[in-house]
Scaffold this motif. Structure first.
Motif, PDB file in Angstrom:
ATOM      1  N   SER A   1       0.813  -1.212   0.000  1.00  0.00           N
ATOM      2  CA  SER A   1       0.000   0.000   0.000  1.00  0.00           C
ATOM      3  C   SER A   1       0.847   1.263   0.000  1.00  0.00           C
ATOM      4  O   SER A   1       0.315   2.353  -0.149  1.00  0.00           O
ATOM      5  CB  SER A   1      -0.942   0.004   1.208  1.00  0.00           C
ATOM      6  OG  SER A   1      -0.217  -0.172   2.403  1.00  0.00           O
ATOM      7  N   GLU A   2       2.167   1.122   0.149  1.00  0.00           N
ATOM      8  CA  GLU A   2       3.067   2.279   0.144  1.00  0.00           C
ATOM      9  C   GLU A   2       4.107   2.140  -0.960  1.00  0.00           C
ATOM     10  O   GLU A   2       4.641   1.055  -1.178  1.00  0.00           O
ATOM     11  CB  GLU A   2       3.827   2.378   1.471  1.00  0.00           C
ATOM     12  CG  GLU A   2       2.990   2.690   2.674  1.00  0.00           C
ATOM     13  CD  GLU A   2       3.865   2.765   3.916  1.00  0.00           C
ATOM     14  OE1 GLU A   2       4.941   3.390   3.875  1.00  0.00           O
ATOM     15  OE2 GLU A   2       3.460   2.168   4.929  1.00  0.00           O
ATOM     16  N   HIS A   3       4.412   3.243  -1.636  1.00  0.00           N
ATOM     17  CA  HIS A   3       5.503   3.239  -2.617  1.00  0.00           C
ATOM     18  C   HIS A   3       6.808   2.970  -1.893  1.00  0.00           C
ATOM     19  O   HIS A   3       6.971   3.301  -0.723  1.00  0.00           O
ATOM     20  CB  HIS A   3       5.576   4.599  -3.329  1.00  0.00           C
ATOM     21  CG  HIS A   3       4.344   4.906  -4.109  1.00  0.00           C
ATOM     22  ND1 HIS A   3       3.406   5.804  -3.675  1.00  0.00           N
ATOM     23  CD2 HIS A   3       3.880   4.410  -5.274  1.00  0.00           C
ATOM     24  CE1 HIS A   3       2.417   5.866  -4.548  1.00  0.00           C
ATOM     25  NE2 HIS A   3       2.673   5.023  -5.528  1.00  0.00           N
ATOM     26  N   GLY A   4       7.748   2.345  -2.590  1.00  0.00           N
ATOM     27  CA  GLY A   4       9.039   2.082  -1.985  1.00  0.00           C
ATOM     28  C   GLY A   4       9.734   0.904  -2.636  1.00  0.00           C
ATOM     29  O   GLY A   4       9.284   0.368  -3.654  1.00  0.00           O
ATOM     30  N   GLN A   5      10.834   0.507  -2.030  1.00  0.00           N
ATOM     31  CA  GLN A   5      11.621  -0.618  -2.503  1.00  0.00           C
ATOM     32  C   GLN A   5      11.455  -1.767  -1.515  1.00  0.00           C
ATOM     33  O   GLN A   5      11.580  -1.577  -0.305  1.00  0.00           O
ATOM     34  CB  GLN A   5      13.109  -0.248  -2.620  1.00  0.00           C
ATOM     35  CG  GLN A   5      13.390   0.797  -3.687  1.00  0.00           C
ATOM     36  CD  GLN A   5      13.097   2.204  -3.223  1.00  0.00           C
ATOM     37  OE1 GLN A   5      13.435   2.576  -2.115  1.00  0.00           O
ATOM     38  NE2 GLN A   5      12.471   3.005  -4.076  1.00  0.00           N
ATOM     39  N   TYR A   6      11.215  -2.953  -2.059  1.00  0.00           N
ATOM     40  CA  TYR A   6      10.954  -4.132  -1.247  1.00  0.00           C
ATOM     41  C   TYR A   6      11.741  -5.314  -1.811  1.00  0.00           C
ATOM     42  O   TYR A   6      12.152  -5.300  -2.968  1.00  0.00           O
ATOM     43  CB  TYR A   6       9.469  -4.488  -1.273  1.00  0.00           C
ATOM     44  CG  TYR A   6       8.559  -3.391  -0.775  1.00  0.00           C
ATOM     45  CD1 TYR A   6       8.161  -3.338   0.559  1.00  0.00           C
ATOM     46  CD2 TYR A   6       8.086  -2.400  -1.640  1.00  0.00           C
ATOM     47  CE1 TYR A   6       7.322  -2.331   1.028  1.00  0.00           C
ATOM     48  CE2 TYR A   6       7.243  -1.394  -1.183  1.00  0.00           C
ATOM     49  CZ  TYR A   6       6.863  -1.357   0.144  1.00  0.00           C
ATOM     50  OH  TYR A   6       6.045  -0.367   0.592  1.00  0.00           O
ATOM     51  N   VAL A   7      11.908  -6.344  -0.976  1.00  0.00           N
ATOM     52  CA  VAL A   7      12.522  -7.591  -1.424  1.00  0.00           C
ATOM     53  C   VAL A   7      11.667  -8.742  -0.908  1.00  0.00           C
ATOM     54  O   VAL A   7      11.366  -8.819   0.286  1.00  0.00           O
ATOM     55  CB  VAL A   7      13.970  -7.743  -0.901  1.00  0.00           C
ATOM     56  CG1 VAL A   7      14.561  -9.076  -1.365  1.00  0.00           C
ATOM     57  CG2 VAL A   7      14.843  -6.592  -1.368  1.00  0.00           C
ATOM     58  N   LEU A   8      11.258  -9.613  -1.823  1.00  0.00           N
ATOM     59  CA  LEU A   8      10.529 -10.820  -1.460  1.00  0.00           C
ATOM     60  C   LEU A   8      11.541 -11.952  -1.358  1.00  0.00           C
ATOM     61  O   LEU A   8      12.204 -12.288  -2.345  1.00  0.00           O
ATOM     62  CB  LEU A   8       9.462 -11.146  -2.509  1.00  0.00           C
ATOM     63  CG  LEU A   8       8.688 -12.455  -2.317  1.00  0.00           C
ATOM     64  CD1 LEU A   8       7.883 -12.431  -1.018  1.00  0.00           C
ATOM     65  CD2 LEU A   8       7.781 -12.710  -3.518  1.00  0.00           C
ATOM     66  N   GLU A   9      11.659 -12.502  -0.148  1.00  0.00           N
ATOM     67  CA  GLU A   9      12.591 -13.608   0.095  1.00  0.00           C
ATOM     68  C   GLU A   9      11.803 -14.873   0.410  1.00  0.00           C
ATOM     69  O   GLU A   9      10.709 -14.814   0.965  1.00  0.00           O
ATOM     70  CB  GLU A   9      13.539 -13.267   1.253  1.00  0.00           C
ATOM     71  CG  GLU A   9      14.463 -12.117   0.946  1.00  0.00           C
ATOM     72  CD  GLU A   9      15.436 -11.803   2.073  1.00  0.00           C
ATOM     73  OE1 GLU A   9      15.397 -12.493   3.128  1.00  0.00           O
ATOM     74  OE2 GLU A   9      16.236 -10.878   1.906  1.00  0.00           O
TER      75      GLU A   9
END
Length: 195
Positions: free
Chosen positions: A94-102
């Motif tokens: 729900s928030e813009h940003g950088q993520y990593v799915l592990e």
């Protein structure tokens, strides 16, 4: 080894298929402090990334070729709940940003760039313009007041070199990828290095 797309993952964003691009990341849990050297290919591993823009929360569904029993999204401080449904990791951002799915460890992760929707009215005026598609310009030399626009659907394999240039602007939502250059010295900002 040149590879544009990553085939380890199938991703849908709000039920729309999303192309997963390939990137190389460190396969070992430490890096040498700068000045560093280019990581040898055999010390890197394949990872995928997606980059997209939206002005609403999104549901992401990820299938992975390798089986997995658990999955989580970093940063953990964002408290993103991941459900595993029919061999898919399903979660909402729900928030813009950088993520990593592990998937239980740091290897073979999916990097996620969730961007705000932006308009680029000055794109047509750029000194160097890269439209959608794949481009291999090599070294892009810029001078004072030059601008480079990289379209959201563009991948540019090359580097930007602008020694002493002032008022340089690089913009757009695309990818600038310098992975085709082999670093031959620790000093990446010398004329012969194309850094």
């Amino acid at each position: 080894v040149f590879k544009l797309l990553n085939t380890d993952f199938e991703v849908k964003i709000n039920e729309i298929p999303c192309e997963v691009r390939e990137c190389r990341v460190s396969a070992i849990p430490f890096n040498r402090p700068w000045p560093g050297k280019q990581r040898p290919y055999n010390q890197s591993e394949s990872a995928g990334f997606i980059s997209f823009s939206a002005d609403e929360k999104v549901e992401i569904r990820v299938k992975r070729k390798q089986p997995f029993e658990k999955a989580f999204v970093r940063p953990l401080s964002k408290n993103v709940d991941v459900n595993i449904v029919n061999d898919e990791a399903v979660f909402i951002l729900s928030e813009h940003g950088q993520y990593v799915l592990e998937f239980g460890n740091t290897h073979n992760a999916l990097h996620i760039f969730f961007n705000k929707v932006k308009e680029y009215p000055k794109a047509k005026d750029a000194t160097v313009y890269f439209g959608s598609g794949i481009h291999f310009p090599g070294v892009i030399t810029l001078r004072d007041n030059d601008t480079v626009y990289i379209d959201e659907e563009a991948v540019v394999f090359g580097s930007i070199y602008s020694p002493g240039a002032k008022n340089v602007k690089i913009f757009g939502g695309g990818v600038l990828d310098n992975s085709t250059e082999e670093r031959i010295t620790e000093h990446c900002y010398e004329n012969h290095t194309k850094g």
